[in-house]
Structures are given as structure tokens and as C-alpha cells.
Design a protein around this motif. Structure first.
Motif, short mmCIF file in Angstrom:
data_model
loop_
_atom_site.label_atom_id
_atom_site.label_comp_id
_atom_site.label_asym_id
_atom_site.label_seq_id
_atom_site.Cartn_x
_atom_site.Cartn_y
_atom_site.Cartn_z
N ILE A 227 0.86 -1.19 0.00
CA ILE A 227 0.00 0.00 0.00
C ILE A 227 0.90 1.24 0.00
O ILE A 227 1.82 1.34 0.80
CB ILE A 227 -0.91 0.03 1.23
N TYR A 228 0.61 2.17 -0.88
CA TYR A 228 1.36 3.42 -0.95
C TYR A 228 0.42 4.58 -0.62
O TYR A 228 -0.48 4.91 -1.41
CB TYR A 228 1.97 3.62 -2.34
N LEU A 229 0.61 5.16 0.57
CA LEU A 229 -0.19 6.31 0.99
C LEU A 229 0.52 7.58 0.53
O LEU A 229 1.63 7.88 0.97
CB LEU A 229 -0.37 6.32 2.50
N ILE A 230 -0.13 8.33 -0.35
CA ILE A 230 0.42 9.59 -0.85
C ILE A 230 0.05 10.70 0.12
O ILE A 230 -1.11 10.86 0.50
CB ILE A 230 -0.11 9.88 -2.26
N GLY A 231 1.04 11.46 0.54
CA GLY A 231 0.85 12.45 1.60
C GLY A 231 0.04 13.67 1.19
O GLY A 231 -0.42 13.80 0.04
N LEU A 232 -0.13 14.58 2.14
CA LEU A 232 -0.86 15.82 1.94
C LEU A 232 0.11 16.94 1.59
O LEU A 232 1.29 16.88 1.91
CB LEU A 232 -1.62 16.19 3.22
N PHE A 233 -0.42 17.98 0.94
CA PHE A 233 0.37 19.19 0.71
C PHE A 233 -0.47 20.39 1.10
O PHE A 233 -1.69 20.30 1.26
CB PHE A 233 0.83 19.29 -0.75
N ASN A 234 0.17 21.51 1.27
CA ASN A 234 -0.50 22.73 1.73
C ASN A 234 -0.78 23.65 0.55
O ASN A 234 0.11 24.34 0.07
CB ASN A 234 0.38 23.46 2.76
N PRO A 235 -2.04 23.68 0.07
CA PRO A 235 -2.35 24.55 -1.07
C PRO A 235 -2.56 26.01 -0.66
O PRO A 235 -2.75 26.86 -1.52
CB PRO A 235 -3.67 23.94 -1.58
N PHE A 236 -2.54 26.29 0.65
CA PHE A 236 -2.82 27.64 1.12
C PHE A 236 -1.58 28.54 1.15
O PHE A 236 -1.70 29.74 1.41
CB PHE A 236 -3.40 27.58 2.54
N HIS A 237 -0.41 27.96 0.93
CA HIS A 237 0.81 28.72 1.22
C HIS A 237 0.97 29.94 0.32
O HIS A 237 1.61 30.93 0.71
CB HIS A 237 2.04 27.81 1.07
N ILE A 238 0.38 29.92 -0.86
CA ILE A 238 0.52 31.06 -1.77
C ILE A 238 -0.16 32.29 -1.19
O ILE A 238 0.35 33.41 -1.28
CB ILE A 238 -0.09 30.72 -3.15
N TYR A 239 -1.31 32.10 -0.54
CA TYR A 239 -2.10 33.22 -0.06
C TYR A 239 -1.81 33.56 1.41
O TYR A 239 -1.97 34.70 1.82
CB TYR A 239 -3.59 32.91 -0.23
N PHE A 240 -1.43 32.54 2.20
CA PHE A 240 -1.22 32.75 3.62
C PHE A 240 0.17 32.27 4.04
O PHE A 240 0.32 31.50 4.98
CB PHE A 240 -2.30 32.03 4.44
N GLU A 241 1.18 32.71 3.31
CA GLU A 241 2.52 32.21 3.54
C GLU A 241 3.10 32.66 4.88
O GLU A 241 4.06 32.07 5.36
CB GLU A 241 3.44 32.67 2.39
N ASN A 242 2.52 33.68 5.49
CA ASN A 242 3.04 34.18 6.76
C ASN A 242 2.37 33.55 7.98
O ASN A 242 2.60 33.99 9.10
CB ASN A 242 2.86 35.71 6.83
N ILE A 243 1.55 32.53 7.74
CA ILE A 243 0.87 31.87 8.85
C ILE A 243 1.43 30.46 9.01
O ILE A 243 1.06 29.53 8.28
CB ILE A 243 -0.65 31.81 8.62
N PRO A 244 2.35 30.25 9.93
CA PRO A 244 3.03 28.95 10.06
C PRO A 244 2.10 27.84 10.51
O PRO A 244 2.40 26.66 10.30
CB PRO A 244 4.12 29.23 11.11
N GLU A 245 0.94 28.19 11.13
CA GLU A 245 0.02 27.15 11.61
C GLU A 245 -0.45 26.24 10.48
O GLU A 245 -0.63 25.05 10.67
CB GLU A 245 -1.20 27.78 12.30
N LEU A 246 -0.65 26.80 9.29
CA LEU A 246 -1.15 26.01 8.18
C LEU A 246 -0.14 24.94 7.78
O LEU A 246 -0.50 23.79 7.53
CB LEU A 246 -1.47 26.93 7.00
#
Length: 320
Positions: A227-246
Motif C-alpha cells: 500500500i502506498y499512501l500519498i501524503g498531503l500538501f499545503n495549497p494555502f501557502h501562496i495566499y497565507f505564507e506568513n501563517i506557520p500554523e497552516l
């Protein structure tokens, strides 16, 4: 407290951008409800003077030029992606693929290929082309695709009881899985009026339990296939790059995915977040959330490197 408020406002702003953009466009293109004048002035009939064909207004000419430029840029981007896919296929053509290998892809919109406008079918379709072209015996290669937009972990567990999906999993030699992004979005929608990092932290145990159930459900139908689980990515970084919580949320949930895969037996975690950390808008679809064809190509190349030892038997003597 200020950081939490900034986090809340930023995510709400993103949801407005994504879900409300079509509404704004449709409203802006409609005329006002009452555009007729209050009264009209009647004038005697007079012969209409002969008019010359007016030159196109300057703003219309400028708009046509911009539309042409935009279409040209889109065509170039699509051609670039198609050439990259072709290069990936050619590069791996020397591989000899086991002609009997059976693969199944299950999960959410990333498996379905939402956002790919070229017809490649997302990362799954690119893998099909790459594997199907790398060996004559595997020229008709097909990956059973059971991706469904919006699926969360709990919904996928139920779907895997459908006869067609159950049968494909039972017969599979390799299983690809994308899941988890909609679990994150579910938390966003459920806490829209009071969204904090703690809201995600409080749900990590529940998410981990559901993800373990996903693996257990697969293993109840197929004990051997990797089984190969493909991870998540953060699509919000372009708009909210200054918010490390995301970024921290995605990192935390990827850690859960990696640990669950390692404990699942004959399973691997494929990270993709690093592929999108420096990506600009050209890697995303119009919804600013899903990858486009260029983004899916990055995912396909990463996934192929992980599964290649599993599906290939040797290198061919064939030369190009």
C-alpha cells in the motif's frame, strides 16, 4: 490570541476566494435589475445620416490582445506538460513491466484527477501512460481508479465495501491511496466561527483512528499487496505564507500518515508536500486548491520512483 484571530480570518478569506469567486463573476456579468430610463423624449422622424464603420474601441482591441496572450500562455503550458509526460514515458521505456501486475487507486479528488484539464487523468493517468509505454507486453496497462471528489476517511471506509472496489482491492498487486485533505477541510467548515490550531490538534487522534481503519479495511481484503499512501500538501501557502500554523497542520497530519503506514505492514508513505512548497499558481487549477496538469506531473514522477521497484522485472536491451 492575535495569532489565532489572524489564522481564523485568513482561512475564512481563502474559503471566500475559492467558493465565492464564481458568484462574483456571475453577478458582475449581469445587467442592473432596472436599467430602463424613467421617461423618453419623442422626436420627429428624420433620415438617418450615412455612417462609416467605426474603428474598434481601443479598450476592446486591448482586451482581445490580452485574451490572445492568455490563450497562448495556456497553450504553451499545456504543451510543456505534454512534452514532460512524453519525456517521462521515454525515459522509462527500457523498463520491463510485469504484464500481469494489477494496480488500484482509491481515495479522494487527487486520485480522481480533479483539476487536470488536459485529459491525462491526473497523476493516475500519467502513471498509466508511463507504465503502459514502457513494455510491449504492458501496452494495454490500466489502473482501476476509484477516486471520488470530497471523500473523507470515514466515507472511503464505507465505499470500500462496494462490490467493485472490494473486488479490485482483492485482486490488486499494488494499491495507491490518497486521503486526508477533506478531513482537514471538514474541520475548517465545522469550526468556521472559532477556528484555531487547537481545533485540528483535538482531531488528530480521531483522524489517526480512522486512517488505521482504512488500512485495516484494505488488509481485510488483501493481506499482501503493498500500500502506498500519498501524503498531503499545503495549497494555502501562496495566499497565507506568513501563517506557520497552516504548514504545521499539514506536517502533523503527514506524520500521522507516515506512522500509520509504517505500522500497517508492507506499506509506504510517499511525501509530496515538498513538491509544492515553492510552487506558484502555475501548478494549481483554477480553484487554487487542486493541482493542475503540471502539479499532477510532479506527483506522478514522485509516485513512480517509489513503485518502480515493485512493478518492474528488469531493464530491457532495447535502445532508442
Amino acid at each position: 490570541m492575535k495569532k489565532n484571530k489572524l489564522f481564523i480570518y485568513s482561512v475564512v478569506l481563502f474559503l471566500i476566494l475559492v467558493s465565492g469567486a464564481w458568484t462574483i463573476n456571475s453577478f458582475s456579468s449581469e445587467p442592473p435589475e432596472d436599467s430602463s430610463p424613467v421617461f423618453t423624449e419623442t422626436k420627429p422622424d428624420t433620415p438617418a445620416p450615412k455612417q462609416q464603420e467605426p474603428d474598434p474601441p481601443e479598450n476592446e482591441m486591448k482586451q482581445e490582445e490580452e485574451d490572445t496572450d492568455a490563450a497562448s500562455e495556456n497553450a504553451i503550458t499545456e504543451n510543456d506538460v505534454q512534452e514532460a509526460v512524453a519525456a517521462m514515458v521515454k525515459e522509462n521505456r527500457a523498463l520491463v513491466i510485469d504484464p500481469d501486475v494489477k494496480m488500484v487507486a482509491i481515495g479522494d479528488s487527487l486520485t480522481q484527477g480533479v483539476g487536470d484539464s488536459t485529459g491525462n487523468g491526473g497523476y493516475v493517468g500519467i502513471l498509466e501512460k508511463t507504465i503502459g509505454s514502457s513494455s510491449i507486453s504492458a501496452s494495454s496497462f490500466n489502473i482501476a481508479n476509484y477516486g471520488k471528489r470530497g471523500n473523507r476517511t470515514d466515507q472511503l471506509i464505507k465505499r470500500m465495501e462496494e462490490p467493485a472496489i472490494t473486488s479490485s482491492i482483492e485482486e490488486a498487486d499494488v494499491i495507491l491511496l490518497t486521503i486526508g485533505a477533506n478531513d482537514i477541510m471538514h474541520i475548517v467548515r465545522s469550526n468556521i466561527n472559532n477556528l484555531t490550531y487547537e481545533a485540528f490538534a483535538d482531531e488528530t487522534d480521531s483522524y489517526e483512528n480512522r486512517l488505521e481503519d482504512v488500512f485495516q479495511t484494505i488488509r481485510s481484503k488483501n493481506e499482501e499487496a503493498p500500500i502506498y499512501l500519498i501524503g498531503l500538501f499545503n495549497p494555502f501557502h501562496i495566499y497565507f505564507e506568513n501563517i506557520p500554523e497552516l504548514n504545521q497542520i499539514v506536517e502533523d497530519w503527514n506524520t500521522i500518515g507516515q506512522e500509520t503506514a509504517e505500522e500497517g505492514g508492507n506499506a509506504s508513505f510517499i511525501p509530496i508536500d515538498d513538491l509544492f512548497q515553492q510552487a506558484d499558481e502555475s501548478y494549481y487549477a483554477e480553484d487554487n486548491f487542486h493541482p493542475n496538469e503540471r502539479g499532477y506531473l510532479q506527483i506522478a514522477e514522485r509516485v513512480f520512483q517509489y513503485i518502480k521497484p515493485e512493478i518492474s522485472t528488469s531493464e530491457s536491451d532495447e535502445t532508442e
